[in-house]
Design an enzyme around this catalytic site. Structure first.
Site, mmCIF file in Angstrom:
data_model
loop_
_atom_site.group_PDB
_atom_site.id
_atom_site.type_symbol
_atom_site.label_atom_id
_atom_site.label_comp_id
_atom_site.label_asym_id
_atom_site.label_seq_id
_atom_site.Cartn_x
_atom_site.Cartn_y
_atom_site.Cartn_z
ATOM 1 N N THR A 185 -39.942 11.008 -2.964
ATOM 2 C CA THR A 185 -40.864 11.653 -3.880
ATOM 3 C C THR A 185 -39.988 12.547 -4.731
ATOM 4 O O THR A 185 -38.791 12.656 -4.491
ATOM 5 C CB THR A 185 -41.931 12.452 -3.071
ATOM 6 O OG1 THR A 185 -42.709 11.525 -2.323
ATOM 7 C CG2 THR A 185 -42.848 13.279 -3.934
ATOM 8 N N THR A 206 -44.806 10.890 -7.113
ATOM 9 C CA THR A 206 -44.327 9.977 -6.074
ATOM 10 C C THR A 206 -44.738 8.532 -6.334
ATOM 11 O O THR A 206 -45.718 8.270 -7.046
ATOM 12 C CB THR A 206 -44.879 10.411 -4.696
ATOM 13 O OG1 THR A 206 -44.262 9.632 -3.668
ATOM 14 C CG2 THR A 206 -46.385 10.262 -4.628
ATOM 15 N N ASN A 230 -44.390 6.985 -3.259
ATOM 16 C CA ASN A 230 -44.405 6.970 -1.799
ATOM 17 C C ASN A 230 -43.029 6.630 -1.241
ATOM 18 O O ASN A 230 -42.127 7.452 -1.351
ATOM 19 C CB ASN A 230 -45.482 6.054 -1.221
ATOM 20 C CG ASN A 230 -45.761 6.378 0.253
ATOM 21 O OD1 ASN A 230 -45.672 7.526 0.658
ATOM 22 N ND2 ASN A 230 -46.091 5.369 1.036
ATOM 23 N N SER A 279 -52.469 13.318 0.718
ATOM 24 C CA SER A 279 -51.085 13.531 0.327
ATOM 25 C C SER A 279 -50.557 14.800 0.958
ATOM 26 O O SER A 279 -51.322 15.686 1.350
ATOM 27 C CB SER A 279 -50.984 13.639 -1.201
ATOM 28 O OG SER A 279 -49.677 14.043 -1.594
#
Length: 574
Positions: free
Chosen positions: A385, A403, A405, A456
């Site tokens: 990220t 991000t 991921n 998140s």
């Protein structure tokens, strides 16, 4: 210990049944913070800290053209999409915490990805019912509907001063004319080569001639340049409708995914009310759900406000911080999700009275075993990220964590767009109480539903005091929360931006019941004392890529610093 645990359960029950009030966006209706605001002044100069010098310089280029911090943020984020695709980009999403100097308002932008409407949890299961890690992490089924383009358009149109064509120009130029990839990107491509080779458009972009690019070569991305140009010309419509949308849907469906044109057309970035709490005379402004980060940070600080950490020896200071981390991550697993889909007991989780109860369950010289949920296997918390921090000459502040991921997201590039898709579907609780790639567990609150945002850990945060303020954030999967927490504590202790980003780190996330430790964070005596208290210390490689900008109101000086663990970053003041 049994009595204390029963006491916690009783307190939890009382708080849950007492009724909690929620704002329309899921934020708690709490009393306004009473910490002092910064003195009414302008820095007169700007500071930017990001993960790549090209992105930092892009931000300053836009400031020089008359833009503000929000225009600079568009330039930095879009340029990172080109030069740091292993961590963020146009096919991913972001969360942003903003301070608007003119009005004193704090705003949160949620540009998190959403699940496609046709999402089916069975697609992420093996025949025996166990999680299918490949479907969750690689290829088009792993990708949520991107939020970054919509978020940047919202940021520019509502808060910026310049047209998108100016703010996006550095990214378009860099993608079209090319740049020399840094070692981190080259390593990421080599590491993911086998996955990239599964998708022809990914090979064309990242493996020209069938092999990764080499150091010193100019690397161009004309398809991504074209996609950013359409966004610059048409705003949201340049990505979520028309030419780009059709190419995205065609590519995803041809490779076995389930996106539709309606999924893209219906996506919206959202403004939400940030979480704001007081701690030791500072106001901390941080991320609300669907980030778990701000809730966890607030819960930890509420627990810690009952201790005088400054007077403790290093082992006991670490002990109380770890125990606060442990309890906050347990609640993260149990309660949090997308506020548009689930009701969360945020009034409870953010209540100082709830923190008082949690504090009572912490023993002075003994670790509390994490035994309330099934144990998940240990996972590397991950670094894939990015975060950047900006303060402009007028005192506007921006913290954005963005991000795709995991490393290079899904590794799937949609043909003809240059868009590397995220693999954020793994951040849902695809199988309840089974860990995701970062070892985090989840409940039904974070189960996948069409149009829903996945939970998140991103925690872009502002720390505002009478004498000093800061913008703090970092990548790092589940460690984002603890990194930002530790950064806040170090800032309040008086450290400079350079000291904050360089500080050694430790991390506990409830399960696995281990304390990740960076080499040098504890001396030998402190480590031994923590082990005697019952902690398992697990050394791991340095983590994080923190980027911090501080503002000293006493001499009106800005300071910007990028994490020394990653040499490609740049903190700069002009």
């Amino acid at each position: 210990m049994k009595f204390q645990m029963h006491g916690r359960v009783l307190l939890l029950s009382l708080l849950l049944t007492s009724g909690a009030a929620f704002a329309a966006d899921g934020a708690p209706k709490t009393a306004p913070a009473t910490a002092p605001a910064p003195q009414a002044q302008r820095p007169g100069h700007a500071g930017i800290a990001s993960a790549n010098f090209l992105a930092t310089n892009a931000g300053f280029e836009v400031l020089a053209k008359g833009g503000n911090a929000f225009d600079a943020a568009v330039a930095v984020a879009s340029t990172l999409s080109v030069v740091e695709p292993e961590s963020s980009g146009i096919g991913g999403g972001f969360m942003a915490t903003l301070h608007i100097a003119k009005t004193g308002e704090n705003v949160f932008i949620d540009a998190r990805e959403t699940a496609p409407m046709a999402v089916n949890p069975k697609d992420y299961l093996n025949p025996d019912g166990t999680p299918n890690r490949d479907a969750a992490l690689k290829g088009p089924l792993s990708a949520g509907i991107p939020g970054e383009p919509a978020g940047l358009v919202l940021l520019a149109k509502k808060f910026g001063k310049l047209p998108l064509s100016v703010s996006l120009a550095p990214a378009i130029r860099t993608a079209r004319d090319g740049f020399k990839p840094d070692p981190r990107l080259l390593h990421s491509i080599a590491e993911e080569q086998k996955n990239l080779e599964r998708w022809p458009a990914s090979v064309a972009k990242y493996l020209p001639g069938g092999k990764p690019p080499v150091a010193g070569e100019i690397w161009r991305d004309p398809d991504q340049a074209r996609t950013w140009e359409l966004i610059a010309q048409q705003g949201d419509a340049g990505f979520y409708r028309g030419e780009t949308a059709q190419k995205l849907v065609d590519a995803v469906r041809a490779a076995g995914g389930n996106w539709t044109l309606e999924d893209l057309a219906n996506y919206r970035a959202k403004e939400r009310t940030p979480i704001t709490i007081d701690y030791q005379g500072y106001k901390i402004v941080t991320a609300p759900p669907p980030s778990s980060g701000g809730v966890a940070i607030a819960e930890i600080l509420n627990i810690l406000r009952g201790y005088d950490l400054a007077k403790m020896d290093p082992a006991h200071r670490a002990h109380y911080i770890i125990e606060a981390m442990r309890r906050a991550f347990r609640d993260h697993n149990d309660y949090l999700g997308d506020p548009d889909f689930v009701k969360m007991p945020l009034d409870m989780l953010l209540s100082p009275y709830y923190a008082d109860g949690l504090r009572q369950s912490i023993l002075a010289d003994q670790a509390t075993p994490s035994s309330m949920l099934p144990h998940g296997p240990a996972h590397d918390p991950g670094m894939h990220t990015t975060h950047f921090s900006i303060i402009d000459k007028d005192g506007n502040m921006v913290g954005i964590t963005s991000t795709v991921n995991y490393i290079l997201g899904s590794t799937f590039v949609a043909k003809g767009t240059g868009v590397l898709l995220n693999d954020e579907m793994d951040d849902f609780a695809l199988v309840p109480n089974k860990p995701n790639v970062y070892g985090l567990l989840g409940s039904k609150a974070n189960a996948p539903v069409g149009g829903k945002r996945m939970l998140s850990s991103m925690s872009p945060s502002l720390v505002v005091g009478k004498d000093r303020s800061a913008v703090i954030g970092s990548p790092g999967g589940s460690t984002i929360i603890t990194q930002v927490l530790e950064g806040i504590l170090h800032f309040i202790d008086g450290q400079s931006a350079q000291q904050i980003v360089a500080d050694k780190r430790f991390h506990h996330q409830f399960l696995p019941d281990e304390v990740f430790v960076e080499d040098g964070v504890f001396d030998a005596a402190t480590s031994e004392q923590l082990r005697k208290m019952g902690y398992t210390l697990k050394p791991r490689e340095p983590w994080g890529f923190m980027n911090v900008v501080t503002w000293d109101h006493r001499d009106n000086k800005l300071d910007a610093a990028s994490d020394p663990r990653r040499p490609s970053g740049l903190g700069k003041v002009e």
